[in-house]
Design an enzyme around this catalytic site. Structure first.
Site, PDB file in Angstrom:
ATOM      1  N   ASP A   5     -98.599  46.583 -96.343  1.00  0.00           N
ATOM      2  CA  ASP A   5     -97.229  46.742 -95.843  1.00  0.00           C
ATOM      3  C   ASP A   5     -96.465  47.527 -96.906  1.00  0.00           C
ATOM      4  OD1 ASP A   5     -94.581  46.393 -95.046  1.00  0.00           O
ATOM      5  OD2 ASP A   5     -94.491  44.328 -95.808  1.00  0.00           O
ATOM      6  N   GLY A   7     -93.278  49.307 -98.402  1.00  0.00           N
ATOM      7  CA  GLY A   7     -91.825  49.385 -98.353  1.00  0.00           C
ATOM      8  C   GLY A   7     -91.346  50.532 -99.226  1.00  0.00           C
ATOM      9  N   HIS A  12     -97.592  46.337-100.513  1.00  0.00           N
ATOM     10  CA  HIS A  12     -97.944  44.919-100.486  1.00  0.00           C
ATOM     11  C   HIS A  12     -99.290  44.808 -99.755  1.00  0.00           C
ATOM     12  CE1 HIS A  12     -96.489  40.540 -99.458  1.00  0.00           C
ATOM     13  NE2 HIS A  12     -97.528  40.553-100.264  1.00  0.00           N
ATOM     14  N   ILE A  73     -90.766  49.435 -88.399  1.00  0.00           N
ATOM     15  CA  ILE A  73     -92.104  48.948 -88.090  1.00  0.00           C
ATOM     16  C   ILE A  73     -92.358  47.562 -88.712  1.00  0.00           C
ATOM     17  CG2 ILE A  73     -93.171  50.197 -90.044  1.00  0.00           C
ATOM     18  CD1 ILE A  73     -94.736  49.663 -86.530  1.00  0.00           C
ATOM     19  N   ASP A  74     -91.669  47.267 -89.810  1.00  0.00           N
ATOM     20  CA  ASP A  74     -91.809  45.938 -90.426  1.00  0.00           C
ATOM     21  C   ASP A  74     -91.214  44.863 -89.506  1.00  0.00           C
ATOM     22  OD1 ASP A  74     -89.352  47.186 -90.906  1.00  0.00           O
ATOM     23  OD2 ASP A  74     -89.203  46.521 -92.993  1.00  0.00           O
ATOM     24  N   ARG A  75     -90.080  45.171 -88.891  1.00  0.00           N
ATOM     25  CA  ARG A  75     -89.489  44.226 -87.922  1.00  0.00           C
ATOM     26  C   ARG A  75     -90.447  44.010 -86.752  1.00  0.00           C
ATOM     27  NH1 ARG A  75     -83.689  46.156 -85.958  1.00  0.00           N
ATOM     28  NH2 ARG A  75     -83.703  44.225 -84.756  1.00  0.00           N
TER      29      ARG A  75
END
Lengths: 205, 205
Positions: A5, A7, A12, A73-75
């Site tokens: 992931d 950011g 991460h 895209i994280d949401r």
């Protein structure tokens, strides 16, 4: 199976048993030779990764008709992680999203702790206080620290609690917010669950 | 009778029939020879004014046992202006205060429009949107502008509406917020009403 992931400040990683972070400024993605399934909110990093065959962009496998075009895209991955409930992802921004029976019902974006601290400080030095996460929300504040904490934390708490749903807490500030959302489910790896669900749907694993 | 509400950027005067503003950087308070009853949130300006006999600091005439020590004098004057209701003073910060039967029941401090716009922008360029004051609060947002507007305006609206009291709107952004608080009473001179009430109590007029 290696997941990542990405950011604005960190990569991460999650590899089944452990998770670790790499500094986005220092990390060289071509140093990894195995397959990495990733999501990325940073468009320049994304461009760079598109040149590496072993980095697989999971955003291309999302059914976007379920969400909206400019949604992070994280949401989306956090939403894909759960069946029903409200996801509070407390990072530099705080996103709050409602999912009912696997469907995204909408959500909102609030400022993160650090940004909001700066915001109050920039208005006036007299508003520079650390937030009180153990504030009594049943009383209207009669001191400056609580007046600011109520404005920032109290309004968020009341909104989220008003849905009457299970609360899933994730993101870098999830620990702090667990003092506010006492009965929430804290899961710092929630996005990776969503990523795995997308991979299953797309037959990538 | 000349009244003056001094903020960080302006001297706001009120002389019974009209109100006008002077730039705090340019205005020379000793240019006024008649009596001025004032409140001031800027401590260095306050020190300067204490040397001028015709500038009378109304904060010295407030019964502070009714409020709290670090509460802004502008908030106090807005509270003194009404008997019962909620005051929303929308300036660089937004203060929300509850008054019941003349008693201050507590309140909170929220960020102002300009500061909050900056705050979202500083988190990410992708969060730079103007707020939608005509947002439909009955639906959870499914686009970025409304997701941000709901986070900022929606939560404030719901909190204030939950008191079920008459809403008094004042401050530089009162006009914009009247689109959100549709049944509110907009009064840009509310603080001056509070100042007059303090003067009456103190037999200054």
């Amino acid at each position: 199976m290696l997941l990542c992931d990405i950011g604005n400040t960190t990569y991460h990683f999650f590899d089944e048993n452990s998770s670790y972070k790499e500094d986005a400024k220092l990390f060289n993605p071509s140093s990894i030779k195995r397959e990495v399934f990733y999501i990325c909110v940073n468009s320049s990093v994304k461009e760079r990764l598109s040149l590496l065959d072993n980095w697989i962009d999971l955003s291309l496998h999302v059914d976007m008709s379920r969400y909206y075009k400019t949604m992070g895209i994280d949401r989306i991955m956090a939403c894909e992680a759960i069946e029903s409930g409200v996801v509070v992802d407390a990072g530099s921004a705080i996103t709050v999203d409602i999912i009912k029976n696997g469907n995204f019902e909408g959500g909102f974006i609030y400022a993160g702790v650090k940004a909001m601290n700066e915001c109050y400080k920039n208005i006036s030095a007299q508003l520079e206080y650390s937030f009180n996460f153990e504030l009594d929300l049943d009383k209207m504040p009669k001191n400056s620290r609580d007046a600011i904490s109520y404005g920032y934390l109290g309004l968020l708490y009341k909104e989220v609690a008003s849905y009457g749903m299970k609360i899933y807490l994730t993101g870098g500030d999830a620990g702090q917010f667990s003092k506010l959302f006492l009965n929430s489910d804290v899961d710092e790896l929630l996005l990776f669950k969503g990523m795995k669900n997308i991979m299953k749907k797309a037959n990538l694993c």
